[in-house]
Design a protein around this motif. Structure first.
Motif, mmCIF file in Angstrom:
data_model
loop_
_atom_site.group_PDB
_atom_site.id
_atom_site.type_symbol
_atom_site.label_atom_id
_atom_site.label_comp_id
_atom_site.label_asym_id
_atom_site.label_seq_id
_atom_site.Cartn_x
_atom_site.Cartn_y
_atom_site.Cartn_z
ATOM 1 N N TRP A 64 0.794 -1.395 0.063
ATOM 2 C CA TRP A 64 0.011 -0.158 -0.229
ATOM 3 C C TRP A 64 1.151 1.216 -0.106
ATOM 4 C CZ3 TRP A 64 -2.019 2.597 4.962
ATOM 5 C CH2 TRP A 64 -2.940 3.560 4.614
ATOM 6 N N ILE A 86 -1.551 -1.203 -4.039
ATOM 7 C CA ILE A 86 -2.795 -0.314 -3.703
ATOM 8 C C ILE A 86 -2.372 1.011 -3.557
ATOM 9 C CG2 ILE A 86 -4.483 -0.350 -1.906
ATOM 10 C CD1 ILE A 86 -4.247 -2.822 -1.194
ATOM 11 N N ILE A 170 -4.814 -1.535 -7.562
ATOM 12 C CA ILE A 170 -6.109 -0.971 -7.014
ATOM 13 C C ILE A 170 -5.884 0.486 -6.850
ATOM 14 C CG2 ILE A 170 -7.878 -1.076 -5.201
ATOM 15 C CD1 ILE A 170 -6.956 -4.185 -4.952
ATOM 16 N N LEU A 214 -8.963 -8.749 -1.878
ATOM 17 C CA LEU A 214 -7.778 -8.095 -2.620
ATOM 18 C C LEU A 214 -6.949 -9.200 -3.672
ATOM 19 C CD1 LEU A 214 -6.241 -6.190 0.453
ATOM 20 C CD2 LEU A 214 -7.553 -5.330 -1.256
#
Length: 221
Positions: A64, A86, A170, A214
């Protein structure tokens, strides 16, 4: 770098790279499939990473924000099964493909506990802010400031890209930290990466209940 290993002696492993300065409890809010272990990586005041992956047959990476850049540096020589980025890119400090340079520098130069609280508001938006601030295991402010300074130095010195093949990216379309358009432009230059845009802020884990969501494009059970 520090890490926390949550093991059930399984043969599949999810490796989660945290965003800058965020509590590792984010990872613990997501349901872990019964056939997986979890490795939570955080605290990037140094990028030294030593972990024995030999006991695992399948390794899944979910990174992330600035954790995307970190994962590329420390796992580029590790055989991986599936990778998810992400709200992050391989060029996190960049006017076109990441956080605009002036914004990144300004965040670091003016960082205080008050400004960190403002950053969290931008990161989460109104809906998710209460969820985020209720998380346990909050990071110490001094550590967080040192971490950003070290990341800035490393990112400035190392502009390599493409060190990992990311299967999926994402993107939260309301991201106010790494602009969604910058992320799109970055990942559209990587045709092997599937892009998934969702209606979310930079902090988007309140939209998911488990890791399986995910990894839903993989064949894992």
């Amino acid at each position: 770098m520090r890490y926390q290993h949550i093991t059930r002696q399984q043969r599949k492993l999810i490796v989660y790279f945290s965003g800058w300065g965020t509590p590792i409890s984010i990872a613990k809010t997501l349901e872990l499939p019964s056939d997986f272990d979890l490795l939570i990586c955080y605290d990037y005041r140094d990028l030294n990473f030593e972990f024995d992956f030999s006991g695992y047959q399948e390794i899944y990476v979910i990174a992330w924000s600035l954790g995307v850049w970190v994962a590329e540096r420390v796992l580029h020589a590790t055989p991986l099964t599936y990778t998810v980025a992400i709200n992050g890119t391989g060029m996190p400090k960049h006017d076109q493909f990441g956080i605009p340079t002036a914004v990144f520098d300004g965040t670091l130069e003016s960082l205080s506990e008050e400004n960190l609280a403002k950053f969290e508001r931008r990161m989460c938006g109104k809906t998710a802010l209460e969820n985020y601030r209720s998380l346990p295991e909050r990071r110490d402010f001094t550590e967080v400031k040192q971490e950003l300074a070290h990341l800035n130095d490393c990112i400035t010195q190392d502009n390599r890209t493409g060190l990992l093949l990311w299967q999926k990216a994402i993107i939260g379309n309301k991201d106010k930290i790494i602009p969604a358009q910058n992320q799109l432009e970055y990942w559209q230059r990587h045709p092997q990466t599937k892009i998934q845009v969702i209606d979310a802020e930079h902090y988007l884990f309140n939209h998911f209940s488990g890791w399986q969501e995910l990894l839903k494009d993989t064949a894992c059970s």
